[in-house]
Design an enzyme around this catalytic site. Structure first.
Site, PDB file in Angstrom:
ATOM      1  N   GLY A   1       0.765  -1.252   0.000  1.00 54.15           N
ATOM      2  CA  GLY A   1       0.000   0.000   0.000  1.00 54.15           C
ATOM      3  C   GLY A   1       0.791   1.294   0.000  1.00 54.15           C
ATOM      4  O   GLY A   1       0.314   2.315  -0.493  1.00 54.15           O
TER       5      GLY A   1
ATOM      6  N   ASP B   1       0.568   3.372   4.313  1.00 51.41           N
ATOM      7  CA  ASP B   1      -0.516   4.075   3.614  1.00 51.41           C
ATOM      8  C   ASP B   1      -1.595   4.528   4.589  1.00 51.41           C
ATOM      9  O   ASP B   1      -2.051   5.655   4.554  1.00 51.41           O
ATOM     10  CB  ASP B   1      -1.108   3.194   2.489  1.00 51.41           C
ATOM     11  CG  ASP B   1      -1.518   1.788   2.970  1.00 51.41           C
ATOM     12  OD1 ASP B   1      -1.303   1.451   4.151  1.00 51.41           O
ATOM     13  OD2 ASP B   1      -2.051   1.028   2.142  1.00 51.41           O
TER      14      ASP B   1
ATOM     15  N   ASP C   1      -4.826   1.822  10.724  1.00 52.56           N
ATOM     16  CA  ASP C   1      -6.211   1.465  11.013  1.00 52.56           C
ATOM     17  C   ASP C   1      -6.256   0.913  12.441  1.00 52.56           C
ATOM     18  O   ASP C   1      -6.210   1.680  13.401  1.00 52.56           O
ATOM     19  CB  ASP C   1      -6.636   0.462   9.936  1.00 52.56           C
ATOM     20  CG  ASP C   1      -8.102   0.107   9.950  1.00 52.56           C
ATOM     21  OD1 ASP C   1      -8.921   0.970  10.261  1.00 52.56           O
ATOM     22  OD2 ASP C   1      -8.441  -1.053   9.631  1.00 52.56           O
TER      23      ASP C   1
ATOM     24  N   LYS D   1      -6.858   6.477  10.817  1.00 56.95           N
ATOM     25  CA  LYS D   1      -8.250   6.284  11.267  1.00 56.95           C
ATOM     26  C   LYS D   1      -8.200   6.015  12.766  1.00 56.95           C
ATOM     27  O   LYS D   1      -8.282   4.852  13.193  1.00 56.95           O
ATOM     28  CB  LYS D   1      -8.842   5.027  10.598  1.00 56.95           C
ATOM     29  CG  LYS D   1      -9.338   5.159   9.189  1.00 56.95           C
ATOM     30  CD  LYS D   1     -10.087   3.844   8.834  1.00 56.95           C
ATOM     31  CE  LYS D   1     -10.127   3.588   7.365  1.00 56.95           C
ATOM     32  NZ  LYS D   1     -10.647   2.240   7.035  1.00 56.95           N
TER      33      LYS D   1
END
Ligand code: IMP
Ligand code: MG
Length: 172
Positions: A39, A95, A98, A126
């Site tokens: 990513g 990237d 999470d 996030k």
């Protein structure tokens, strides 16, 4: 289907801002920038060109977290990494941060190799999804809990080539 969340110009500005900060923070140091595959490859390519540090090496490490659809399974497999990093300050480039499980595993793997230091740079964060105490020192954008694609990020290995970040919207 996708909706543009972060356009090319905004991404470019964030890369410039982070690159400048990293250049200041690592001035005079021996820096090893490690991108997490796959990513990070697009972000990595832009970011390293915005980093003005004389002694700057680049490498990659692979990690897969076996997702089904848009949900992570939590099982992270870190690829082989043989380089001697004891003389380097490491900057891990991801990237998206999470749950933090991927970076927690990679950080632990690399810590065992005794680098001078390890910091994390992520294009997207996030924070509402975190289940570990991992945080990034350099963040491009904080986003809500939406599944995003483009600029390296995939859904089912597709959309990595989009030049912007979009929200993935299933067709039903
Ligand atoms: P973590 O281990 O849960 O932090 O997951 C990090 C990895 O999950 C990232 O490197 C991505 O490959 C993937 N991922 C998490 N959220 C998204 C998303 O919204 N779009 C695409 N990939 C994602
Ligand atoms: Mg990834």
């Amino acid at each position: 289907m996708q909706e543009i969340l972060i356009g090319e110009d905004k991404i470019k500005q964030a890369v410039e801002r982070i690159g400048k900060q990293i250049s200041e923070d690592y001035s005079g140091r021996k820096l090893l920038v490690i991108g997490i595959l796959k990513g990070s490859f697009v972000f990595m390519a832009d970011l390293v060109r915005a980093i003005k540090v004389d002694d700057c090496a680049v490498d990659f490490i692979s990690a897969s977290s076996y997702r089904s659809g848009t949900v992570s399974s939590g099982n992270v497999v870190v690829g082989k990494f043989d380089k001697d990093v004891s003389e380097y300050d490491i900057l891990l480039v991801e990237d998206i941060l999470d749950t933090g499980r991927t970076l927690a595993c990679i950080k632990e793997t690399l810590m065992a190799k005794n680098p001078k230091s390890i910091r994390i740079c992520t294009l997207l964060d996030k924070p509402s999804r975190r289940v570990t105490d991992i945080n990034a020192e350099y963040v491009g954008f904080e986003i809500e809990d939406r599944f995003v694609i483009g600029y390296g990020l995939d859904f089912d290995q597709k959309y990595r080539n989009l030049p912007y970040i979009g929200e993935y919207i299933p067709e039903n």
